[in-house]
Design a protein around this motif. Structure first.
Motif, PDB file in Angstrom:
ATOM      1  N   CYS A  24       0.826  -1.204   0.000  1.00  0.00           N
ATOM      2  CA  CYS A  24       0.000   0.000   0.000  1.00  0.00           C
ATOM      3  C   CYS A  24       0.863   1.259   0.000  1.00  0.00           C
ATOM      4  CB  CYS A  24      -0.928   0.005   1.216  1.00  0.00           C
ATOM      5  SG  CYS A  24      -0.072   0.323   2.770  1.00  0.00           S
ATOM      6  N   CYS A  26      -0.640   4.140   1.683  1.00  0.00           N
ATOM      7  CA  CYS A  26      -1.609   4.912   2.459  1.00  0.00           C
ATOM      8  C   CYS A  26      -0.974   6.143   3.091  1.00  0.00           C
ATOM      9  CB  CYS A  26      -2.226   4.050   3.557  1.00  0.00           C
ATOM     10  SG  CYS A  26      -3.103   2.614   2.938  1.00  0.00           S
ATOM     11  N   CYS A  30      -3.294   3.515   7.599  1.00  0.00           N
ATOM     12  CA  CYS A  30      -3.529   2.075   7.389  1.00  0.00           C
ATOM     13  C   CYS A  30      -4.426   1.439   8.460  1.00  0.00           C
ATOM     14  CB  CYS A  30      -2.206   1.316   7.330  1.00  0.00           C
ATOM     15  SG  CYS A  30      -1.036   1.935   6.121  1.00  0.00           S
ATOM     16  N   CYS A  35      -7.071   0.542   3.332  1.00  0.00           N
ATOM     17  CA  CYS A  35      -5.686   0.099   3.158  1.00  0.00           C
ATOM     18  C   CYS A  35      -5.707  -1.258   2.462  1.00  0.00           C
ATOM     19  CB  CYS A  35      -4.995  -0.009   4.522  1.00  0.00           C
ATOM     20  SG  CYS A  35      -3.365  -0.797   4.436  1.00  0.00           S
ATOM     21  N   GLN A  36      -5.019  -1.377   1.335  1.00  0.00           N
ATOM     22  CA  GLN A  36      -5.006  -2.630   0.578  1.00  0.00           C
ATOM     23  C   GLN A  36      -4.426  -3.792   1.387  1.00  0.00           C
ATOM     24  OE1 GLN A  36      -6.390  -3.601  -2.380  1.00  0.00           O
ATOM     25  NE2 GLN A  36      -7.400  -1.624  -2.153  1.00  0.00           N
ATOM     26  N   CYS A  48       5.956  -1.420   1.420  1.00  0.00           N
ATOM     27  CA  CYS A  48       4.859  -0.446   1.397  1.00  0.00           C
ATOM     28  C   CYS A  48       5.400   0.972   1.499  1.00  0.00           C
ATOM     29  CB  CYS A  48       3.889  -0.702   2.548  1.00  0.00           C
ATOM     30  SG  CYS A  48       3.017  -2.280   2.403  1.00  0.00           S
ATOM     31  N   CYS A  50       3.564   3.472   2.879  1.00  0.00           N
ATOM     32  CA  CYS A  50       2.618   4.154   3.762  1.00  0.00           C
ATOM     33  C   CYS A  50       3.330   5.058   4.766  1.00  0.00           C
ATOM     34  CB  CYS A  50       1.740   3.148   4.494  1.00  0.00           C
ATOM     35  SG  CYS A  50       2.610   1.770   5.257  1.00  0.00           S
TER      36      CYS A  50
END
Length: 172
Positions: A24, A26, A30, A35-36, A48, A50
């Motif tokens: 992600c 984000c 998150c 959030c993936q 990630c 994020c």
């Protein structure tokens, strides 16, 4: 009791070989299903991008946990040592087992059925009779299925959806 599993994304079996598949970026921490990583029941990783990550799955050994435990990770994290030692009688009646043993799935020595703890129902459940709907976020009886048309779970694996009448996904 003999039950058939209609949905395969229940309990333990769907998570036995979990590998990080999502990343992600984000900017909001998150902590929501936007959030993936969290949406895919995964902690955020080094890959990630994020910022201010608050993914509740970070730092938790989720491998082998049921979908129910992962989607109720805040309850899982609040378990005390006393909670983990509490014994539960398995639904088959063969034995009593400490909660810490059923959190990642427990095969009964008597009947060899698989059991796990449902945070939704606050009880130990038989894997072949129960599944956790990742979309609705709740445990379900094996006779229920998730309708892709109205996005709700419905009763009756051979019946149309009780909410919208859809018959796709009905077990024939």
């Amino acid at each position: 009791m003999i039950c058939l599993r209609v949905k395969v994304f229940s309990g333990i079996s769907a998570l036995l070989e979990m590998k990080k598949t999502t990343h992600c970026n984000c900017k909001s921490g998150c902590h929501s299903r936007r959030c993936q990583c969290l949406k895919n029941n995964e902690p955020c990783g080094d890959e990630c991008g994020c910022t201010n990550c608050e993914n509740p799955l970070n730092g938790v050994d989720i491998e082998g946990l049921s979908t129910c435990a992962i989607q109720n990770i805040k309850q899982y994290k609040l378990l005390t040592k006393e909670d983990l030692e509490k014994k539960y009688e398995l639904p088959c009646g063969c034995e009593e087992v400490a909660l810490k043993h059923v959190l990642k799935g427990y095969t009964c020595k008597g009947c060899e059925d698989l059991f796990w703890y449902s945070f939704c129902w606050n009880q130990v459940v038989q894997d072949s009779c129960t599944w956790h709907c990742e979309i609705c976020g709740t445990c379900r009886d094996w006779r229920e299925w998730h309708c892709e048309v109205c996005n709700k779970c419905t009763y009756g694996v051979t019946l149309p959806c009780e909410h919208c009448g859809n018959t796709e996904g009905v077990f024939v």
